[in-house]
Motif scaffolding. Structure first.
Motif, PDB file in Angstrom:
ATOM      1  N   ALA A  93       0.793  -1.066   0.068  1.00  0.00           N
ATOM      2  CA  ALA A  93       0.051  -0.014  -0.066  1.00  0.00           C
ATOM      3  C   ALA A  93       0.915   1.299   0.030  1.00  0.00           C
ATOM      4  CB  ALA A  93      -0.834  -0.060   1.361  1.00  0.00           C
ATOM      5  N   TRP A  94       0.277   2.340  -0.636  1.00  0.00           N
ATOM      6  CA  TRP A  94       1.159   3.506  -0.346  1.00  0.00           C
ATOM      7  C   TRP A  94       0.873   4.107   0.777  1.00  0.00           C
ATOM      8  CZ3 TRP A  94       4.211   4.850  -4.287  1.00  0.00           C
ATOM      9  CH2 TRP A  94       3.853   4.326  -5.666  1.00  0.00           C
ATOM     10  N   THR A  95       2.156   4.753   1.123  1.00  0.00           N
ATOM     11  CA  THR A  95       2.280   5.639   2.373  1.00  0.00           C
ATOM     12  C   THR A  95       2.565   7.104   1.982  1.00  0.00           C
ATOM     13  OG1 THR A  95       2.821   3.824   3.740  1.00  0.00           O
ATOM     14  CG2 THR A  95       3.453   5.908   4.581  1.00  0.00           C
ATOM     15  N   ARG A  96       1.775   7.944   2.563  1.00  0.00           N
ATOM     16  CA  ARG A  96       1.826   9.388   2.368  1.00  0.00           C
ATOM     17  C   ARG A  96       2.926   9.820   3.197  1.00  0.00           C
ATOM     18  NH1 ARG A  96      -2.915  13.067   0.056  1.00  0.00           N
ATOM     19  NH2 ARG A  96      -2.671  11.476  -1.238  1.00  0.00           N
ATOM     20  N   ALA A  97       3.751  10.781   2.422  1.00  0.00           N
ATOM     21  CA  ALA A  97       4.927  11.564   3.114  1.00  0.00           C
ATOM     22  C   ALA A  97       4.256  12.915   3.755  1.00  0.00           C
ATOM     23  CB  ALA A  97       5.736  11.806   2.195  1.00  0.00           C
ATOM     24  N   GLY A  98       5.054  13.569   4.629  1.00  0.00           N
ATOM     25  CA  GLY A  98       4.642  14.872   4.999  1.00  0.00           C
ATOM     26  C   GLY A  98       4.443  15.785   4.187  1.00  0.00           C
ATOM     27  N   ALA A  99       3.700  16.700   4.275  1.00  0.00           N
ATOM     28  CA  ALA A  99       3.380  17.755   3.238  1.00  0.00           C
ATOM     29  C   ALA A  99       4.840  18.394   2.811  1.00  0.00           C
ATOM     30  CB  ALA A  99       2.603  18.865   3.976  1.00  0.00           C
ATOM     31  N   PRO A 100       4.892  18.464   1.569  1.00  0.00           N
ATOM     32  CA  PRO A 100       6.259  19.228   1.047  1.00  0.00           C
ATOM     33  C   PRO A 100       6.424  20.557   1.406  1.00  0.00           C
ATOM     34  CG  PRO A 100       4.537  19.121  -0.786  1.00  0.00           C
ATOM     35  CD  PRO A 100       4.105  18.343   0.454  1.00  0.00           C
ATOM     36  N   GLN A 101       7.836  21.048   1.673  1.00  0.00           N
ATOM     37  CA  GLN A 101       7.963  22.618   1.907  1.00  0.00           C
ATOM     38  C   GLN A 101       7.967  23.161   0.431  1.00  0.00           C
ATOM     39  OE1 GLN A 101      11.501  22.488   4.324  1.00  0.00           O
ATOM     40  NE2 GLN A 101      10.422  21.875   6.286  1.00  0.00           N
ATOM     41  N   ARG A 102       7.798  24.234   0.472  1.00  0.00           N
ATOM     42  CA  ARG A 102       7.871  25.207  -0.824  1.00  0.00           C
ATOM     43  C   ARG A 102       8.718  26.396  -0.736  1.00  0.00           C
ATOM     44  NH1 ARG A 102       2.745  24.564  -3.850  1.00  0.00           N
ATOM     45  NH2 ARG A 102       1.436  23.166  -2.742  1.00  0.00           N
ATOM     46  N   THR A 103       9.547  26.659  -1.546  1.00  0.00           N
ATOM     47  CA  THR A 103      10.197  27.967  -1.542  1.00  0.00           C
ATOM     48  C   THR A 103      10.392  28.477  -2.973  1.00  0.00           C
ATOM     49  OG1 THR A 103      12.184  27.090  -0.167  1.00  0.00           O
ATOM     50  CG2 THR A 103      12.802  29.096  -1.541  1.00  0.00           C
ATOM     51  N   ARG A 104       9.871  29.854  -3.048  1.00  0.00           N
ATOM     52  CA  ARG A 104       9.651  30.725  -4.331  1.00  0.00           C
ATOM     53  C   ARG A 104      11.028  31.054  -4.909  1.00  0.00           C
ATOM     54  NH1 ARG A 104       7.547  35.573  -6.179  1.00  0.00           N
ATOM     55  NH2 ARG A 104       6.124  35.275  -8.103  1.00  0.00           N
ATOM     56  N   VAL A 105      11.290  30.777  -6.034  1.00  0.00           N
ATOM     57  CA  VAL A 105      12.699  31.412  -6.633  1.00  0.00           C
ATOM     58  C   VAL A 105      12.110  32.349  -7.462  1.00  0.00           C
ATOM     59  CG1 VAL A 105      14.576  30.859  -8.061  1.00  0.00           C
ATOM     60  CG2 VAL A 105      13.917  28.920  -6.318  1.00  0.00           C
ATOM     61  N   ALA A 106      12.363  33.511  -7.197  1.00  0.00           N
ATOM     62  CA  ALA A 106      11.764  34.810  -7.891  1.00  0.00           C
ATOM     63  C   ALA A 106      12.706  35.820  -7.894  1.00  0.00           C
ATOM     64  CB  ALA A 106      10.393  35.549  -7.381  1.00  0.00           C
ATOM     65  N   VAL A 107      13.992  35.593  -9.047  1.00  0.00           N
ATOM     66  CA  VAL A 107      14.948  36.477  -9.112  1.00  0.00           C
ATOM     67  C   VAL A 107      14.927  37.076 -10.747  1.00  0.00           C
ATOM     68  CG1 VAL A 107      16.327  35.218  -7.519  1.00  0.00           C
ATOM     69  CG2 VAL A 107      16.377  34.737  -9.871  1.00  0.00           C
ATOM     70  N   ALA A 108      15.478  38.153 -10.673  1.00  0.00           N
ATOM     71  CA  ALA A 108      15.336  38.825 -12.096  1.00  0.00           C
ATOM     72  C   ALA A 108      16.026  37.889 -13.074  1.00  0.00           C
ATOM     73  CB  ALA A 108      16.126  40.390 -12.011  1.00  0.00           C
ATOM     74  N   GLY A 109      15.381  38.005 -14.384  1.00  0.00           N
ATOM     75  CA  GLY A 109      16.243  37.412 -15.494  1.00  0.00           C
ATOM     76  C   GLY A 109      15.487  36.011 -15.662  1.00  0.00           C
ATOM     77  N   VAL A 110      14.943  35.398 -14.782  1.00  0.00           N
ATOM     78  CA  VAL A 110      14.006  33.984 -15.050  1.00  0.00           C
ATOM     79  C   VAL A 110      12.835  34.150 -14.777  1.00  0.00           C
ATOM     80  CG1 VAL A 110      16.223  32.904 -15.194  1.00  0.00           C
ATOM     81  CG2 VAL A 110      15.053  33.383 -13.094  1.00  0.00           C
ATOM     82  N   THR A 111      11.628  33.308 -15.269  1.00  0.00           N
ATOM     83  CA  THR A 111      10.566  33.025 -14.640  1.00  0.00           C
ATOM     84  C   THR A 111      10.459  32.414 -13.219  1.00  0.00           C
ATOM     85  OG1 THR A 111       9.877  32.943 -17.055  1.00  0.00           O
ATOM     86  CG2 THR A 111       8.240  32.129 -15.378  1.00  0.00           C
TER      87      THR A 111
END
Length: 504
Positions: A93-111
């Motif tokens: 059976a599948w076991t769910r991992a903990g909720a993922p952490q998120r980091t926003r990469v928003a620097v000039a020059g890239v989307t």
């Protein structure tokens, strides 16, 4: 002809084109084998390309253990609910991992993008497991992977530096790494060229090492096994975020331990950033706690203690506190059978290129006291191996600092004189207990080769050099067992260039 066969023939055609341009035709049987083999680690469910900016890849995380890994992936700058599940076998059976952490990469020059990070726990030490990603409760990606090895388990790692250049040779060496079936991958610096940018990762790195299936253009290596990295000069030496606002991406994309020495900007370990208020704020938000500490760290994998050091010339390795950290780190590895140190700039080098950058020689006595077995470096785009050796630094202990740059204020390295003692009785076959440390340069992973003319000119080598191969790209394969360590250096075709065994 079935669609499966047509697809495989298309993959073979691509491999053959790459081989014809850059490899010996002897490589074609191996490339064919890769093209027709089941694509371990490939995604299992169809997915719109826009769901991922970078598909999932494995990391050792902040606190590696035989039952834990971290999974990272990049998504567009949009809202979605993500979850990760694991299972040891396809019937479990599948076991769910903990909720993922998120980091926003928003620097000039890239989307802008999100980098998500999920901890995978309860893994079968040294065994295969499956994982899958769910987006808004719908499975969208799955792969098979290998859990880290426990201390009593043997393992294989591959090492190759100076890689992310977008060359055919880089892709050929990536395929050789995949065919070597490693449990762990190490890149000893210069992960991407030329300035460590987000855009350079997107163009020259992820497509090669995190492809959907093995071919002449890329392999699914990073979703199968963890890769850890060493910062090189092309990764973090550039500190001008006003000129390159998406630079220092090393601190955005890797999840590695933060147990190294602390440092502040302008001190002996961290140079100052050149950045306006906006660029600095955006960089620090994306880097988080990885900056600046992730440049030096250590961890245990299997029966091996790994120590990773920042060898960029701006680091003052004459600093006694930094030296004390290295000494303490090695001395604390009491449970490890093997001790391996890796950094980018080799202290002992026979290439005419970068011959003056000897600053890492300053740590040789610490490595010897800490019972280091092997030191892995890159920077020189070739393969070199020393005799087992000890080194006594000259009397003043600091060497001669070399400065350069337009204004003469940029540190280029140090010339460090001293006396070495070589163990020429060690042959790695019948005499396998070295007296001293073996230093290996494995920088022929994809960028153009250095000093090809020295390959057949042993009189141009330094006396400590045992083997020097500069006329072909290659990588290092190491099999680590309870009481033996066997190293091979091989070409893209699998041809052996060098080999030796160390025993305890």
């Amino acid at each position: 002809m079935s669609p499966f066969v047509r697809g495989r023939l298309a993959a073979l055609s691509l491999c053959a084109a790459t081989a014809q341009a850059h490899l010996s035709l002897r490589a074609l049987p191996l490339l064919l084998a890769a093209a027709v083999a089941p694509p371990l680690g490939a995604q299992a469910e169809p997915l719109a390309p826009s769901a991922f900016v970078v598909k999932p890849y494995l990391q050792i995380g902040r606190n590696l253990s035989p039952t834990t890994l971290h999974l990272l992936w990049h998504t567009p700058d949009e809202s979605a609910d993500w979850a990760v599940e694991t299972r040891p076998t396809s019937s479990a059976a599948w076991t769910r991992a903990g909720a993922p952490q998120r980091t926003r990469v928003a620097v000039a020059g890239v989307t802008p993008r999100w980098v998500l990070n999920a901890a995978l726990t309860g893994l079968p030490a040294g065994g295969e497991f499956e994982y899958r990603l769910l987006r808004n409760d719908h499975p969208v990606f799955s792969a098979k992977a290998l859990a880290p090895k426990a201390a009593e388990q043997t393992y294989r790692f591959v090492a190759f530096g100076d890689v992310g250049a977008g060359t055919a040779e880089q892709k050929a060496m990536a395929l050789r790494a995949w065919l070597s079936k490693p449990d762990l991958v190490v890149v000893p610096g210069d992960i991407v060229y030329e300035y460590g940018l987000v855009s350079e990762y997107d163009k020259n790195f992820w497509p090669t090492y995190n492809a959907d299936e093995p071919s002449g253009s890329g392999v699914p290596l990073m979703r199968r096994v963890p890769m850890f990295t060493v910062p090189g000069n092309h990764d973090i030496d550039n500190r001008d975020l006003d000129r390159f606002p998406d630079g220092l991406a090393y601190y955005f994309f890797w999840d590695q331990p933060l147990n190294g020495p602390t440092g502040t900007e302008g001190g002996p370990i961290v140079p100052k950033l050149t950045a306006n208020e906006t660029n600095r704020r955006q960089f620090l938000a994306a880097a988080g706690d990885a900056y600046p500490r992730m440049a030096n760290y250590s961890f245990d994998y299997g029966n091996t203690h790994w120590t990773v050091l920042d060898s960029n010339p701006y680091v003052d390795w004459t600093n006694k506190e930094l030296q004390a950290w290295v000494a303490h780190d090695l001395a604390s590895a009491t449970q490890a059978t093997w001790r391996i140190v890796t950094f980018h700039h080799p202290g002992f080098n026979s290439s005419n290129e970068h011959l003056e950058q000897q600053h890492m020689r300053l740590l040789a006595p610490i490595f010897e006291a800490g019972k280091v077995d092997l030191v892995l470096s890159g920077h020189l785009h070739n393969y070199q191996r020393t005799f087992p050796m000890t080194f006594k630094v000259q009397k003043n202990g600091a060497g001669t600092l070399l400065m350069g740059g337009k204004d003469g204020t940029r540190v280029r390295g140090r010339v460090v004189n001293g006396r070495w003692t070589l163990d020429k009785n060690f042959d790695g076959e019948t005499q396998t207990k070295p007296q001293g440390v073996i230093y290996v340069v494995t920088g022929a992973g994809g960028k153009e080769l250095y000093d090809v003319d020295q390959n057949d000119a042993p009189d141009s080598w330094q006396p400590f050099t045992k083997t020097f191969v500069s006329n072909v790209h290659s990588l290092t394969i190491v099999d680590v067992k309870a009481q033996s360590l066997h190293l091979q250096q091989v070409t893209a075709e699998g041809r052996e260039l060098d080999a030796f065994t160390i025993t305890k």
